[in-house]
Design an enzyme around this catalytic site. Structure first.
Site, PDB file in Angstrom:
ATOM      1  N   GLY B 217      17.560  18.054  -3.633  1.00  0.00           N
ATOM      2  CA  GLY B 217      16.598  18.965  -4.242  1.00  0.00           C
ATOM      3  C   GLY B 217      17.104  19.578  -5.548  1.00  0.00           C
ATOM      4  O   GLY B 217      18.274  19.442  -5.926  1.00  0.00           O
ATOM      5  N   HIS B 218      16.216  20.308  -6.211  1.00  0.00           N
ATOM      6  CA  HIS B 218      16.461  20.911  -7.523  1.00  0.00           C
ATOM      7  C   HIS B 218      17.620  21.908  -7.493  1.00  0.00           C
ATOM      8  O   HIS B 218      17.752  22.686  -6.555  1.00  0.00           O
ATOM      9  CB  HIS B 218      15.205  21.625  -7.997  1.00  0.00           C
ATOM     10  CG  HIS B 218      14.836  22.813  -7.168  1.00  0.00           C
ATOM     11  ND1 HIS B 218      15.256  24.078  -7.456  1.00  0.00           N
ATOM     12  CD2 HIS B 218      14.116  22.917  -6.030  1.00  0.00           C
ATOM     13  CE1 HIS B 218      14.786  24.913  -6.565  1.00  0.00           C
ATOM     14  NE2 HIS B 218      14.087  24.240  -5.671  1.00  0.00           N
ATOM     15  N   ASP B 219      18.435  21.877  -8.531  1.00  0.00           N
ATOM     16  CA  ASP B 219      19.499  22.856  -8.761  1.00  0.00           C
ATOM     17  C   ASP B 219      20.636  22.777  -7.759  1.00  0.00           C
ATOM     18  O   ASP B 219      21.525  23.638  -7.753  1.00  0.00           O
ATOM     19  CB  ASP B 219      18.932  24.286  -8.781  1.00  0.00           C
ATOM     20  CG  ASP B 219      17.972  24.489  -9.935  1.00  0.00           C
ATOM     21  OD1 ASP B 219      18.431  24.568 -11.072  1.00  0.00           O
ATOM     22  OD2 ASP B 219      16.753  24.523  -9.693  1.00  0.00           O
ATOM     23  N   CYS B 237      18.811  24.175  -4.405  1.00  0.00           N
ATOM     24  CA  CYS B 237      19.750  25.308  -4.514  1.00  0.00           C
ATOM     25  C   CYS B 237      20.850  25.295  -3.451  1.00  0.00           C
ATOM     26  O   CYS B 237      21.355  26.344  -3.047  1.00  0.00           O
ATOM     27  CB  CYS B 237      19.012  26.636  -4.458  1.00  0.00           C
ATOM     28  SG  CYS B 237      17.847  26.845  -5.803  1.00  0.00           S
TER      29      CYS B 237
END
Lengths: 311, 311, 311
Positions: B217-219, B237
């Site tokens: 997932g993102h980040d 995250c």
């Protein structure tokens, strides 16, 4: 699926070479599976266990392997192998066409829609306005996409249903002539697979958002404003009602209905229909607090064993 | 993400049409999410529960929906809808560009790197030396890939974050202007999906090896020399420290940190941060021997019931 | 894999620069992994724990890191790093070739087979008659596909094995020079990944049907008429015997054998070999009724605690 025009019962019977019970000119408008079949359609049944369900369904014509009594206002097609003959009809009305280009000449693409490189768009696909189709997406024939839809790279819309009949000589495939229908404002992540309906539609309704690597089976309907996380697997013929949330790696069994606003926590396995407005967890999934309580109880077993030793 | 050049607080406020608290020429260098934000950056917050966290973060500018007291040395941007205005800034600094070719003219490809057919490489992508990018891979705009990296067929780097705000009229998407950064000697299997950061980076550090069909997932940040097996799903995250091993079908919840050299056994579900140098199992995951002991205890229940009957 | 022609032991030893025990002209026909190795082949072993297994295997030549006694009728290659030298041989006999086109000139495609747009077909691939390869499929070098095979969009056949040796400086990859072999009448869904064998074959036998997003590891053999549902993950070196059914999201550990006609229910995790003709459930998987009984027992714990309080 609906036929391009209405056919008579006699015409249909000639296509599959079967007997029929009913008027020669009894009108037939399409074909579909039992849970979504409509008046005017053909449904098929090949097991006595399901005869009543098929005969009492909304279908006007039942393709069946026994000359049963025909219900009032309906017609029968009598076949020694309804599965094979249902496939014949699918093949007749939706033949597979090869595509000579990455975007078929017969596809319609709306204003403002961006198609990125290496996308494949099959025959008779319709895509609405202001959509963004990222690279390496595959959209099979006849799929319908609304307005303001985003589809991320590598996603596949409209592959065949995973639906086989076991025959002594091997698996016989039920052909897929249905469609995938994606409504307005839906986002679909990367590397998802949404299978077409067998003769009906697999539908994702307005405003729902799907993460990456999600599998949606044939003829499944996902309601409005649902949120579905990565690696969720939804089998065929499932109904997900509106505003449902499915967290990562959830699995849902074929034919289940998930009620409005239900929340299913990550890695849960849904083996039956679930009521809405409730949070679920576990494999098989149960009401979440109840399930967590059970898990806490397991930790008390050593203490129980200790007490029993003393007694 | 960092802006191409420093902007003044006043310039930023004009882009989003907001009030601000602070000096007109207070310098702003970029924007980011709270767990990775740096000095000079904007962060956004729209819920009183998180006001303190945002105001006390490393961010120099807080985009907020209440005129709170401004911490020393910082500035505020006051907005009735910080989520919408954060999106406006992302759109302003990282507009979506369509690509006219499979490999963008603005991409940089290092010496000795092989790009196989049907690969899409977006704008401003940088790929280092001696990489091998297999067919049908998609690399979205601005992604950065080091040296000696292998990416197998069908993998997607840089699709959007799965991050929505619920509004009465439907889900509102947080735009993704961040990047994916793959360091040297990383191998990524086939059909993986690594989402870009929202405004920061999703990073896979040196020497880590990913199998097929993995979702990141993102980040999220994956440390050095990690080993990640097929069908693992890592939410946004997440921080995976160095030399972590994740076996097949493991899932990790958003925001969790997995400590150095932790090993997580197949199909485990991680619902919170976990210490390093330990092996975990189960859904939710616990220390593996403890979890297996619990499972063994369950098998003693019939014996317990038997004893209780006798008593 | 078999070499293009037989080589002498001395020739092989010269390629890797090693000592050898055996006749100069001892014939060597190929190389393979221990569970599928055949007479005439080289196998490698670098841990004393597995010396006996390798020396007593069907292999005619053992690439080993100790000068042990050579079994009658066999030969040894002595290396300080058998892993590295096995890789040298793979690199020598199966060098990576880049492809200049989407369908390699050296690929053979049978009559009646349809290749849809954006498909990549590597060097020396053979595809039989009447196959249908949907868009955006990737087929790596040397894969073999039989007759009447359907492969849906986005699927990847022949990516590298996920097989690394931990060295102080980082992971060292075991090179993959093997193949994927798909027999007649196999259907493979969308976005599946079937890895090549290391030096042997990953095989899917006649009449088996795979749904979408399935992972099959290197050197795994799937029997005839198996049915495998979406998101199943099968590790490397697994043997699935004939007519096995694996439901959605099942995971199977490396090296396990699943017996004929076994059925494994959704989300189960298989941590060891399982007998055929039986239904399994759970993670780790056990006989299904037994597992469900255990789950029912857990619900009796509150009642047990109640009774103990009274005593």
């Amino acid at each position: 699926m609906k036929f391009p025009k209405a056919h008579t019962l006699k015409e249909i019977a000639e296509i599959i070479g079967s007997e029929f019970v009913g008027d020669d000119v009894f009108p037939v408008f399409g074909m579909n599976e039992i849970h979504v079949v409509e008046e005017g359609d053909i449904v098929f049944v090949d097991h006595p266990k399901y005869y009543d369900k098929a005969l009492q369904s909304k279908a006007s014509v039942v393709l069946i392997n026994k000359k049963v009594e025909c219900p009032e206002g309906k017609a029968l097609l009598i076949s020694d192998d309804p599965f094979r003959d249902f496939n014949r009809l699918t093949r007749h009305f939706k033949p597979f066409q090869t595509a000579g280009a990455s975007v078929s000449d017969t596809a319609e693409i709306g204003e403002g829609t961006i198609i990125q490189p290496n996308v494949f768009i099959g025959n008779h696909v319709k895509i609405g306005k202001n959509c963004l189709i990222h690279p390496n997406v595959t959209i099979y024939d006849n799929c319908i996409i609304g307005n303001n839809v985003t589809i991320h790279a590598g996603t596949v819309l409209g592959a065949d249903a995973f639906y086989y009949k076991k025959r002594p000589e091997g698996f016989d495939k039920l052909l897929s002539g249905g469609r995938v229908v994606i409504e307005d404002h839906v986002d679909i992540g990367a590397s998802c697979t949404i299978d077409r309906g067998v003769t009906g539609d697999t539908t994702i309704k307005e405003g729902s958002k799907l993460d990456n690597q999600i599998q949606v089976g044939h003829d499944t309907v996902i309601g409005k404003k649902c949120l579905i996380a990565s690696h969720v697997g939804i089998a065929g013929c499932v109904v997900i009602e509106d505003e449902v949330t499915l967290w990562g790696q959830v699995g849902i069994t074929s034919g289940a209905t998930i009620g409005t606003k239900a929340v299913i926590l990550a890695q849960s396995g849904v083996a039956k229909s679930l009521e809405g407005h409730t949070t679920y967890f576990g494999s098989p999934a149960e009401e979440a607090r109840e399930k967590l309580k059970q898990m806490a109880h397991v930790k008390k077993i050593p203490e129980i064993l200790e007490k029993l030793k003393k007694n």
